[in-house]
Scaffold this motif. Structure first.
Motif, PDB file in Angstrom:
ATOM      1  N   ARG A  10       4.378  20.604  -3.753  1.00 52.47           N
ATOM      2  CA  ARG A  10       5.714  20.230  -4.161  1.00 52.47           C
ATOM      3  C   ARG A  10       6.436  21.436  -4.774  1.00 52.47           C
ATOM      4  O   ARG A  10       5.851  22.188  -5.547  1.00 52.47           O
ATOM      5  N   ARG A  14      17.835  17.667 -10.656  1.00 53.28           N
ATOM      6  CA  ARG A  14      16.517  18.245 -10.452  1.00 53.28           C
ATOM      7  C   ARG A  14      15.947  17.576  -9.217  1.00 53.28           C
ATOM      8  O   ARG A  14      15.753  16.362  -9.183  1.00 53.28           O
ATOM      9  N   LEU A  46      13.025  17.356  -6.203  1.00 51.44           N
ATOM     10  CA  LEU A  46      11.638  17.691  -5.872  1.00 51.44           C
ATOM     11  C   LEU A  46      11.428  17.508  -4.383  1.00 51.44           C
ATOM     12  O   LEU A  46      11.765  16.467  -3.824  1.00 51.44           O
ATOM     13  N   ASN A  61       3.040  19.664 -14.281  1.00 47.75           N
ATOM     14  CA  ASN A  61       3.950  19.502 -13.140  1.00 47.75           C
ATOM     15  C   ASN A  61       3.346  18.622 -12.050  1.00 47.75           C
ATOM     16  O   ASN A  61       4.062  18.133 -11.194  1.00 47.75           O
ATOM     17  N   ASP A  62       2.003  18.479 -12.071  1.00 51.42           N
ATOM     18  CA  ASP A  62       1.388  17.728 -10.972  1.00 51.42           C
ATOM     19  C   ASP A  62       1.297  16.243 -11.309  1.00 51.42           C
ATOM     20  O   ASP A  62       1.770  15.789 -12.355  1.00 51.42           O
ATOM     21  N   ASP A  63       0.688  15.486 -10.437  1.00 51.34           N
ATOM     22  CA  ASP A  63       0.695  14.031 -10.601  1.00 51.34           C
ATOM     23  C   ASP A  63      -0.635  13.483 -11.083  1.00 51.34           C
ATOM     24  O   ASP A  63      -0.895  12.306 -10.962  1.00 51.34           O
ATOM     25  N   LEU A  90       9.477  16.998 -15.221  1.00 51.99           N
ATOM     26  CA  LEU A  90       8.934  18.167 -14.527  1.00 51.99           C
ATOM     27  C   LEU A  90       8.505  17.780 -13.113  1.00 51.99           C
ATOM     28  O   LEU A  90       8.397  18.627 -12.234  1.00 51.99           O
ATOM     29  N   GLY A  91       8.246  16.495 -12.921  1.00 55.94           N
ATOM     30  CA  GLY A  91       8.001  16.052 -11.556  1.00 55.94           C
ATOM     31  C   GLY A  91       6.754  15.215 -11.397  1.00 55.94           C
ATOM     32  O   GLY A  91       6.630  14.457 -10.443  1.00 55.94           O
ATOM     33  N   GLY A  92       5.823  15.353 -12.338  1.00 58.52           N
ATOM     34  CA  GLY A  92       4.563  14.636 -12.154  1.00 58.52           C
ATOM     35  C   GLY A  92       4.579  13.232 -12.701  1.00 58.52           C
ATOM     36  O   GLY A  92       3.682  12.444 -12.430  1.00 58.52           O
TER      37      GLY A  92
END
Lengths: 487, 290
Positions: free
Chosen positions: A393, A448, A450, B140-142, B286-288
């Motif tokens: 990602r 933002r 992704l 940032n990861d899941d 952050l995305g996770g």
């Protein structure tokens, strides 16, 4: 007055000190063609400057309705139908280029037209001189009154008081008009009068009042001679065909008094038209003698032409002894050939073509500019993230600009790594494959975003990814490109 | 200055009377305006000493009649800053956690505030972009040891992990080797089994059924029968591609033998509640975040 000019004196002047103490100039009033042109241009320039902030322009609800407005708090510039954002300041660059080349063109056609007719220093100085003349009288009267310094009577005192009051009022309104370009004019005027305006407005008015009062009331021709770089640049721009205010010495010399000239003519000697009356010097706002030839101090306002023409008409001689002309024609006349005036020359054609080119380019850019814009910035830290299922990602900061005056719905599509999906933080879209966002009117929105792609499908380290932003209603599209990075 | 009668014929000026090797110094005093300006600056300096703090004393300093101090200025500026931020931070504190990301203005504020605070407090361990390091999770990861929902992230930030706070996450990976629960060869076998769970290669001669049995007896209690982990206990998913300490055989043997008990400090009391909220939203965005 009728002191003969000694060529040696003229020679000495060139070797003089870099700065001589100011000799007060008392320009005499004059009437004629160029004075009328100057009055007209002065009225036009001042009218535009003072009244433009009050011109209204309907831009719809919520937008300012001032035709020309520099909206600093919101970073917008409004000019009639044009609304510029900070990203579009390059239009000003174009405008400056056009302005510069227009100056060059004017210069190659008619010399320092800018200096003599349009320069703010000239316009305001001229206005201040008009006030001075109205109150203190013309040249001789002013000289007499100033010579009688120290014996100031009540009348003289009240004259000076009146003059400076009017000057200050003009200067104050000049500063006042300036700040009106930065705020809604009628509102600001009301605030200024009731002392509710922001401090900054008063400070700017004070600064511009002071500069106008000092520059137009006191420094006057000193600005042109010592402060302004333009006379120096002028030398590099002018050419032999440019029409400058010129004393035609082929007609004028030898100069001698009217009576003496008649006597000499009766004897069959050749005499010029100039009768050495010094009217051209008396009316000159920079206090020079045009008969000394082209010189830096001359702002080429043409008032000496009017003065000379008046005298020539009176004594029944040919006018335009001083006029717009150049050295080529003087030499041609001396050689017995007719003068020629060449407006279309390589230089003017090139300047004109450049103006047309830049102007057309700007017009094209203006007409085709997008009202939807997108900028993409890749996250640098970390550049890529590996997820638990092994897919990769990348995160991006996507900045969207909606320059239209209404809210609109846009969709984000990407075109990049195989099988990549896109997600916008904070947005639960009804269409998960294609996030949709409402963009507020006349503002920027930062998202933002992704982008996730299965690692197996993208063996390369980096592949380009295109972001396509589509207005669902209008069909307008904006796009930007960045990279998708695999660690 | 004393007047000297010595007169220099060439320049038409008097000299100062000083002479070096036959060269005399012309008496050319400084311009009066310059001298006056110089004396005025001295007067100004004296005024400055009186008005502002200037002289160091043994254990303090003169305070000046204005009682001015740049430190007090900073305090005022900081108070003003708090006042400017006040409303917005109050709004952030009042908003339900789940609503913040839905509101673009609040999200922007939370991300801006969160980023700053993250840089000051979290970056030393998790890295300035939250990418983590060996033993320090990538944010940032899941993959989330203790849960990646907004509430769970906030819970972890507030009280930490094994931080000593009563509400902190406490469970730790046991030291199966050090505590004598498993023998060396059993540890090697189960380490290979764990590697096989996420599709990694295994050492030759390893007994898969023995590994599965050891796992079911000792590890499944926390990591689950299918090794998918348990966020209640902070037990990581052993079938995915993300490894906090590393996935090679030696690291796994080390982990199983000696256990793991990484510490995350408690932040409640050190950061104010709206700031912790902002931090949670920032980390989540952050995305996770789940």
């Amino acid at each position: 007055m009728n002191k003969p000019v000694n060529p040696i004196d003229l020679q000495l002047e060139d070797d003089g000190p870099l700065y001589v103490a100011q000799k007060k100039v008392y320009p005499q009033s004059v009437s004629g063609t160029f004075r009328r042109i100057k009055w007209g241009l002065m009225a036009f320039c001042l009218g535009v400057y003072y009244l433009l902030p009050f011109v209204r322009w309907n831009r719809g609800l919520g937008a300012p309705d001032q035709a020309v407005l520099v909206d600093l708090p919101n970073s917008r510039f409004y000019f009639f139908f044009i609304e510029l954002w900070p990203q579009e300041v390059y239009y000003f660059t174009g405008l400056l280029i056009v302005a510069a080349i227009t100056l060059f063109l004017m210069n190659s056609l008619g010399g320092r037209i800018w200096c003599g007719y349009l320069c703010p220093q000239t316009v305001w100085t001229d206005l201040f001189y008009a006030v001075e003349r109205l109150i203190e009288g013309d040249r001789r009267e002013r000289m007499r009154k100033n010579a009688a310094r120290g014996t100031m009577k009540l009348q003289r005192f009240s004259e000076l008081l009146l003059k400076h009051s009017i000057w200050l009022m003009i200067a104050w309104w000049t500063g006042g008009a300036w700040v009106l370009y930065f705020n809604d004019a009628p509102t600001l005027v009301k605030q200024l009068v009731t002392f509710q305006a922001p401090m900054l407005a008063y400070i700017w008015i004070a600064i511009l009042t002071a500069t106008t009062y000092l520059l137009a009331g006191f420094m006057r021709e000193q600005v042109c001679v010592y402060m302004c770089p333009w006379p120096r640049i002028q030398a590099a721009l002018t050419d032999e065909w440019a029409l400058n205010v010129t004393y035609k010495y082929d007609h004028g010399e030898k100069r001698t008094s009217l009576k003496k000239a008649n006597e000499l003519r009766a004897l069959g000697e050749s005499v010029g038209d100039c009768i050495d009356c010094y009217q051209c010097v008396a009316v000159c706002p920079t206090g020079i003698d045009i008969r000394d030839g082209a010189q830096l101090d001359c702002i080429q306002c043409g008032l000496c032409i009017d003065a000379c023409d008046t005298v020539m008409t009176k004594i029944g001689r040919e006018t335009r002894l001083i006029g717009y002309d150049n050295d080529i024609n003087i030499h041609r006349r001396q050689a017995g050939k007719p003068p020629i005036y060449r407006i279309v020359r390589p230089r003017t054609v090139v300047y004109f073509a450049m103006i047309a080119c830049v102007g057309a380019l700007m017009l094209y850019a203006l007409l085709t500019r997008t009202l939807l814009d997108v900028n993409v910035l890749h996250d640098r830290n970390p550049v890529a993230v590996k997820l638990s299922d092994g897919s990769i990602r990348n995160a991006y900061t996507v900045r969207l600009l909606n320059k239209r005056g209404f809210d609109r719905v846009i969709a984000i599509d990407i075109d990049g790594p195989v099988n990549a999906t896109v997600h916008v933080v904070g947005v639960d879209s009804v269409t998960p494959e294609r996030p949709m966002i409402i963009l507020g009117r006349d503002q920027t929105t930062e998202l933002r975003v992704l982008v996730t792609a299965p690692a197996a499908n993208n063996p390369e380290k980096s592949v380009p990814v295109h972001f396509r932003i589509t207005d669902i209603g209008l069909g307008e599209v904006a796009s930007a490109t960045d990279n998708f990075v695999t660690p | 200055m004393t007047e000297h009668s010595d007169f220099d014929q060439v320049s038409g000026k008097t000299t100062t009377g000083h002479e070096w090797d036959g060269i005399k110094e012309l008496n050319t005093p400084l311009p009066r305006w310059w001298v006056i300006t110089f004396y005025l600056t001295i007067v100004w300096a004296i005024g400055y000493w009186i008005v502002y703090p200037a002289w160091p004393l043994l254990w303090s300093h003169t305070t000046g009649v204005l009682n001015y101090s740049s430190r007090a200025d900073v305090a005022v500026e900081l108070a003003n800053l708090e006042k400017i931020r006040g409303d917005k931070m109050v709004a952030l504190g009042a908003a339900p956690l789940a609503e913040i990301e839905k509101d673009p203005a609040l999200l922007a504020l939370a991300r801006a505030r969160g980023k700053t605070v993250f840089g000051d407090n979290c970056a030393p361990c998790h890295g300035s972009g939250g990418a983590g390091a060996k033993g320090y999770p990538n944010l940032n990861d899941d993959e989330w040891l203790w849960g990646g929902s907004l509430d769970q992230i906030m819970q972890t930030i507030q009280f930490g992990v094994r931080s000593g706070h009563p509400k902190a996450h406490e469970n730790a990976m046991l030291a199966f080797g050090k505590d004598g629960v498993l023998k060396k060869d059993q540890i090697v076998t189960v380490a290979n089994y764990v590697r096989s769970l996420s599709g990694l290669s295994t050492s030759p001669g390893y007994n898969k059924s023995a590994g599965a049995k050891i796992f079911a007896d000792n590890c499944a209690a926390c990591h689950g029968d299918n090794a998918k982990g348990n966020q209640e206990l902070g037990a990581p998913d052993l079938t995915d591609k993300i490894w906090l300490y590393g996935s090679d055989e030696a690291t796994l043997i080390e982990t199983i033998s000696n256990g793991r008990a990484g510490v995350m400090p408690t932040w409640v009391g050190r950061l104010d509640p709206p700031t912790i909220k902002a931090l949670a939203v920032y980390v989540h965005s952050l995305g996770g975040g789940k």
